[in-house]
Design an enzyme around this catalytic site. Structure first.
Site, PDB file in Angstrom:
ATOM      1  N   ARG A 235       1.094  -1.212   0.031  1.00  0.00           N
ATOM      2  CA  ARG A 235      -0.471  -0.106  -0.148  1.00  0.00           C
ATOM      3  C   ARG A 235       0.783   1.153   0.189  1.00  0.00           C
ATOM      4  O   ARG A 235       1.848   1.146   0.618  1.00  0.00           O
ATOM      5  CB  ARG A 235      -0.990   0.149   1.488  1.00  0.00           C
ATOM      6  CG  ARG A 235      -2.369  -0.675   1.163  1.00  0.00           C
ATOM      7  CD  ARG A 235      -3.294  -0.265  -0.110  1.00  0.00           C
ATOM      8  NE  ARG A 235      -3.840  -0.937  -0.090  1.00  0.00           N
ATOM      9  CZ  ARG A 235      -4.322  -2.539  -0.758  1.00  0.00           C
ATOM     10  NH1 ARG A 235      -3.403  -2.637  -1.707  1.00  0.00           N
ATOM     11  NH2 ARG A 235      -5.743  -3.271  -1.141  1.00  0.00           N
ATOM     12  N   GLU A 264      -3.349   7.074  -4.304  1.00  0.00           N
ATOM     13  CA  GLU A 264      -3.632   6.248  -5.968  1.00  0.00           C
ATOM     14  C   GLU A 264      -5.603   6.523  -6.362  1.00  0.00           C
ATOM     15  O   GLU A 264      -5.457   5.533  -7.504  1.00  0.00           O
ATOM     16  CB  GLU A 264      -3.211   5.519  -6.520  1.00  0.00           C
ATOM     17  CG  GLU A 264      -3.249   4.403  -5.204  1.00  0.00           C
ATOM     18  CD  GLU A 264      -3.127   3.147  -4.989  1.00  0.00           C
ATOM     19  OE1 GLU A 264      -1.847   2.691  -5.542  1.00  0.00           O
ATOM     20  OE2 GLU A 264      -3.984   1.917  -5.719  1.00  0.00           O
ATOM     21  N   HIS A 296      -0.559  -0.393  -9.974  1.00  0.00           N
ATOM     22  CA  HIS A 296      -1.480  -0.984  -9.049  1.00  0.00           C
ATOM     23  C   HIS A 296      -2.178  -2.078  -9.505  1.00  0.00           C
ATOM     24  O   HIS A 296      -3.838  -3.001  -9.075  1.00  0.00           O
ATOM     25  CB  HIS A 296      -2.769  -0.590  -7.433  1.00  0.00           C
ATOM     26  CG  HIS A 296      -2.731  -1.335  -7.212  1.00  0.00           C
ATOM     27  ND1 HIS A 296      -3.577  -0.159  -5.743  1.00  0.00           N
ATOM     28  CD2 HIS A 296      -3.032  -2.919  -6.356  1.00  0.00           C
ATOM     29  CE1 HIS A 296      -3.800  -1.636  -4.456  1.00  0.00           C
ATOM     30  NE2 HIS A 296      -3.188  -2.766  -4.777  1.00  0.00           N
TER      31      HIS A 296
HETATM   32  C1  COI Z   1      -5.879  -6.118  -2.509  1.00  0.00           C
HETATM   33  O1  COI Z   1      -6.701  -7.125  -2.734  1.00  0.00           O
HETATM   34  O2  COI Z   1      -5.793  -5.769  -1.917  1.00  0.00           O
HETATM   35  C2  COI Z   1      -5.499  -5.232  -3.952  1.00  0.00           C
HETATM   36  O3  COI Z   1      -4.256  -4.675  -3.761  1.00  0.00           O
HETATM   37  C3  COI Z   1      -5.641  -4.829  -4.822  1.00  0.00           C
HETATM   38  C4  COI Z   1      -6.146  -4.071  -5.895  1.00  0.00           C
HETATM   39  C5  COI Z   1      -7.773  -4.238  -6.671  1.00  0.00           C
HETATM   40  C6  COI Z   1      -6.899  -2.841  -4.437  1.00  0.00           C
END
Ligand code: COI
Length: 330
Positions: A235, A264, A296
């Site tokens: 993150r 983001e 991401h």
């Molecule tokens: C998660 O699953 O936590 C991710 O980082 C995926 C994303 C689509 C937010």
């Protein structure tokens, strides 16, 4: 029949929504937009909603959802940092998250690490304009590096196991100092001071919470080795972006790869070519030759997408229905 409103729905999720809506006998309204106060009317006669990370589920949204009779909020992500969990508890809303195998994110993390180590961003830029020179592209071998993994949850563990094949020395930071038996022979547990002092490469695999926000700040970076390589596929909020900019400018940080960026949510996963993006830090960091930034997408594999939709929807069934990777409900 349970009725759900699903937000942030991407095209690639639709076949899975179709399949599991039918299989689990749910009724699902699908919306591409994130859930906001001004489109709350889309939630009609539903028992629950499902979102991805673009929808910021704060207390105002939760209160509006309660008024609409919503009892469950699901996020088709593992991370829950976009949901105010304390407020959800206060308003009696059940929150569930998705669960998917860690391999996709772990493999992507290793790819980022290698990209930075071999200076491939610059090599690729050069080749695109027929510049096939080698000057400045000398890399390092992972086998000769020490790698520090912060966090040994499912993804940290999978990264550590992949690294074994490269023959590098791996140290893991675990909060209670005890390495899980599964990782014996793969990594050694060490404290943060040791990892900062010793490791050539440091990769983050912890969630962002009130206590881990800006985990990598100026103080942490100062404690690291000269030329350290930092990898973040977890993150953006784990890193203080101003400390990163200073670290890159002074060459204290020798390379940086981030699949994530603080704030983001309004930017990633959409085509923004014709828009004015107001995130100066992002634009500034992106232009450095030794900084790799991706949108991401570490999770973005066919298998993970299906798991995200499937486990998300399963959480609206009886809590006794578990998928392979478990049902995370609270
Ligand atoms: C998660 O699953 O936590 C991710 O980082 C995926 C994303 C689509 C937010």
């Amino acid at each position: 029949m349970v009725k759900i409103a699903a937000f942030d729905v991407r095209q690639d999720e639709i076949p899975h929504f179709n399949k599991y809506e039918h299989l689990y006998q749910l009724s699902i309204d699908r919306f591409e937009a994130p859930l906001r106060l001004d489109n709350m009317d889309l939630v009609r006669d539903c028992q629950g909603i499902s979102v991805l990370g673009q929808s910021e589920i704060n207390e105002d949204i939760l209160v509006a959802l309660v008024a609409k009779g919503i009892r469950q909020v699901n996020t088709r992500t593992v991370g829950t940092n976009h949901i105010d969990l304390a407020a959800a508890g206060k308003w009696g809303i059940r929150v569930t998250n998705a669960s998917y195998p860690p391999d996709g994110v772990a493999e992507f993390t290793v790819m980022l690490l290698l990209l930075v180590l071999r200076k491939y961003k610059q090599a690729m830029y050069r080749a695109n304009v027929n510049d096939y020179s080698l000057e400045g592209l000398e890399g390092r071998e992972l086998k000769e590096c020490t790698v520090g993994i912060i966090g040994t949850g499912a993804i940290g563990t999978a990264v550590i196991k992949l690294l074994k094949g490269f023959g590098c020395q791996v140290f893991a930071y675990v909060r209670d100092g005890r390495l899980k038996p599964e990782l014996e022979g793969y990594a050694e547990a060490r404290d943060l001071d040791f990892i900062y002092r010793t490791c050539d490469i440091i990769s983050l695999h912890i969630p962002v919470t009130e206590t881990s926000r800006h985990f990598i700040d100026k103080k942490a970076i100062n404690a690291m080795k000269e030329g350290v390589i930092l990898i973040n596929s977890s993150r953006g909020g784990l890193m203080d972006v101003h400390a990163l900019m200073e670290g890159i400018e002074s060459s204290k940080i020798g390379g940086l790869a981030m699949d994530v960026f603080e704030n983001e949510a309004e930017i990633y996963h959409r085509d923004r070519r014709l828009e004015i993006i107001s995130n100066r830090e992002m634009a500034y960091l992106r232009q450095f030759p030794n900084v790799v930034m991706t949108q991401h997408m570490a999770f973005y594999t066919a298998r993970d997408i299906e798991y995200m939709v499937r486990t998300g929807l399963e959480s609206f069934l009886s809590p006794l229905v578990f998928s392979t990777y478990g049902l995370n409900g609270s």
